[in-house]
Motif scaffolding. Structure first.
Motif, short mmCIF file in Angstrom:
data_model
loop_
_atom_site.label_atom_id
_atom_site.label_comp_id
_atom_site.label_asym_id
_atom_site.label_seq_id
_atom_site.Cartn_x
_atom_site.Cartn_y
_atom_site.Cartn_z
N ILE A 61 0.83 -1.19 0.00
CA ILE A 61 0.00 0.00 0.00
C ILE A 61 0.88 1.25 0.00
N ASN A 62 0.38 2.30 -0.64
CA ASN A 62 1.06 3.60 -0.65
C ASN A 62 0.51 4.48 0.46
N SER A 63 1.40 5.22 1.09
CA SER A 63 0.99 6.16 2.14
C SER A 63 1.84 7.42 2.03
N PRO A 64 1.22 8.61 2.13
CA PRO A 64 2.01 9.84 2.16
C PRO A 64 2.70 10.06 3.51
N ASN A 65 2.29 9.29 4.52
CA ASN A 65 2.91 9.37 5.85
C ASN A 65 3.28 7.96 6.30
N PRO A 66 4.22 7.32 5.59
CA PRO A 66 4.44 5.89 5.81
C PRO A 66 4.97 5.53 7.19
N GLU A 67 5.77 6.39 7.80
CA GLU A 67 6.29 6.07 9.13
C GLU A 67 5.13 5.93 10.12
N THR A 68 4.13 6.81 9.99
CA THR A 68 2.96 6.73 10.86
C THR A 68 2.15 5.48 10.58
N GLN B 56 4.05 4.52 -12.04
CA GLN B 56 2.96 3.60 -12.35
C GLN B 56 2.43 2.93 -11.08
N SER B 57 3.32 2.67 -10.12
CA SER B 57 2.90 2.02 -8.88
C SER B 57 2.30 3.00 -7.87
N PHE B 58 2.38 4.31 -8.14
CA PHE B 58 1.69 5.27 -7.27
C PHE B 58 0.18 5.07 -7.37
N ASN B 59 -0.30 4.64 -8.54
CA ASN B 59 -1.71 4.40 -8.79
C ASN B 59 -2.49 5.71 -8.65
N ASP B 60 -3.80 5.65 -8.87
CA ASP B 60 -4.67 6.81 -8.71
C ASP B 60 -4.99 7.01 -7.23
N PRO B 61 -5.24 8.24 -6.79
CA PRO B 61 -5.65 8.44 -5.40
C PRO B 61 -6.88 7.61 -5.07
N HIS C 9 -7.53 -1.53 -15.46
CA HIS C 9 -7.83 -0.20 -14.92
C HIS C 9 -6.65 0.41 -14.18
N GLY C 10 -5.44 -0.11 -14.43
CA GLY C 10 -4.24 0.55 -13.94
C GLY C 10 -3.76 0.14 -12.57
N ASN C 11 -4.33 -0.91 -11.97
CA ASN C 11 -3.78 -1.46 -10.74
C ASN C 11 -2.57 -2.32 -11.07
N ALA D 20 -3.16 4.87 -1.68
CA ALA D 20 -3.53 4.06 -2.85
C ALA D 20 -3.00 2.65 -2.69
N LEU D 21 -3.52 1.76 -3.51
CA LEU D 21 -2.94 0.42 -3.64
C LEU D 21 -1.68 0.52 -4.48
N HIS D 22 -0.56 0.03 -3.97
CA HIS D 22 0.70 -0.03 -4.72
C HIS D 22 0.68 -1.25 -5.64
N HIS D 23 0.54 -2.45 -5.05
CA HIS D 23 0.33 -3.64 -5.88
C HIS D 23 -0.15 -4.80 -5.02
#
Length: 324
Positions: free
Chosen positions: A159-166, A309-314, A262-264, A213-216
């Motif tokens: 999973i993608n997170s803008p605050n990954p440490e948290t 590409q792995s950032f995916n859509d919000p 769909h880009g996942n 977002a889902l990374h993969h």
């Protein structure tokens, strides 16, 4: 190769209640196209289907399904599901989360998904819906034969997170996931944390990204031959490849990443390492070293395009529970 071992204490698994990864649920606007892709191309079996919803199983897995597809107006990650050993553990998990102020989506109770069971849902710190369940009926599954290039099981979700440490702290503190390894670079700092809830190197990983977002999602194949046959089948069919084939350093698993319609990003993998949890110490791997990203040197280079590409859509489902 640049590598640093973190001299951290051995993790105490005494109060770990999560046993394993069950399934990942996706909402998709192009439902028919996605259904055809995941069944005819990716190799999952439509175990149960209804109007606009499909439960897709991996033939080698005892889980009722590994992917749920739901027809929706907007693309989103509906939820990630993890297993617990007993209903009592489910209740204890819900009580623990509730006492810590985590927002529950549903209280523990009987489930009406395939295999039934007992479970509940909650929002993680980024607003993803997470499901915990026990007593789900075992699906009749089978041994995947040599040469069969279809998934054995769902291996892990990133999973993608803008605050990954948290986010890492949330899964460590509330769900008792243990850190296996971390990727970093001298220019970007730490960028990915591999987390486990059993001896498998990771069933969840958290990546630094610009938005939630889902990374993969990754699917385990029987072995190297089946992994390569599956990779080749998708390449011949013209499915867009993101990265691979290669072998990572962290986890020592193989990788071939593709985009679904769909880009996942989804992955074929095999040979993810099993750890001795009593003696394992996490490593810091410098992914600017090409051997860290791909020990074989066969994959296309990791670059900004691959990462983007792995950032995916919000994710449109943040702090919004899926309707089913």
């Amino acid at each position: 190769m640049t590598e640093q071992t973190i001299n951290a204490p051995v993790d105490d698994q005494g109060d770990r209640l999560i046993t394993h990864l069950r399934h990942v649920d996706l909402a998709v606007p192009d439902y028919d196209k996605q259904f055809a892709f995941y069944t005819e191309m990716w190799g999952l079996t439509p175990e149960t289907t209804d109007d606009g919803i499909a439960f897709l199983a991996a033939e080698g897995s005892p889980e009722q399904y590994s992917v749920r597809l739901r027809r929706a107006d907007e693309k989103r990650l509906d939820l990630i599901s993890f297993g617990a050993a007993t209903p009592a553990d489910v209740d204890q998990m819900a009580q623990r989360l509730g006492s810590d102020g985590v927002q529950l989506v549903t209280e523990p109770g009987a489930m009406d998904t395939p295999g039934s069971g007992y479970g509940f849902r909650f929002f993680d710190i980024d607003g993803r819906t997470i499901e915990i369940s026990a007593d789900v009926a075992v699906r009749q599954h089978r041994k995947i034969e040599g040469g069969e290039s279809i998934p054995v099981k769902l291996s892990h979700v990133v999973i993608n997170s803008p605050n990954p440490e948290t986010t890492v702290g949330f899964y460590e503190r509330h769900m008792k996931f243990a850190l296996s390894d971390t990727l970093f670079s001298p220019h970007m700092g730490e960028v990915m944390w591999f987390m486990r809830t059993n001896p498998a190197h990771h069933s969840l990983a958290i990546a630094r990204g610009p938005h939630v977002a889902l990374h993969h999602a990754s699917f385990e194949m029987r072995g190297i031959d089946e992994y390569m046959r599956g990779t080749g089948r998708l390449l011949r069919a013209g499915v867009e490849k993101v990265w691979g084939p290669g072998r990572h350093m962290a986890g020592n698993n193989t990788f071939s990443y593709f985009l679904d319609p769909h880009g996942n990003t989804i992955e074929y993998t095999t040979e993810l390492v099993e750890l001795d949890e009593d003696t394992w110490h996490p490593h810091l791997y410098d992914f600017s070293d090409p051997e860290v990203t791909d020990q074989w040197g066969t994959a296309n280079p990791m670059n900004e395009l691959v990462a983007k590409q792995s950032f995916n859509d919000p994710d449109r489902g943040v702090f919004i529970a899926p309707p089913v």
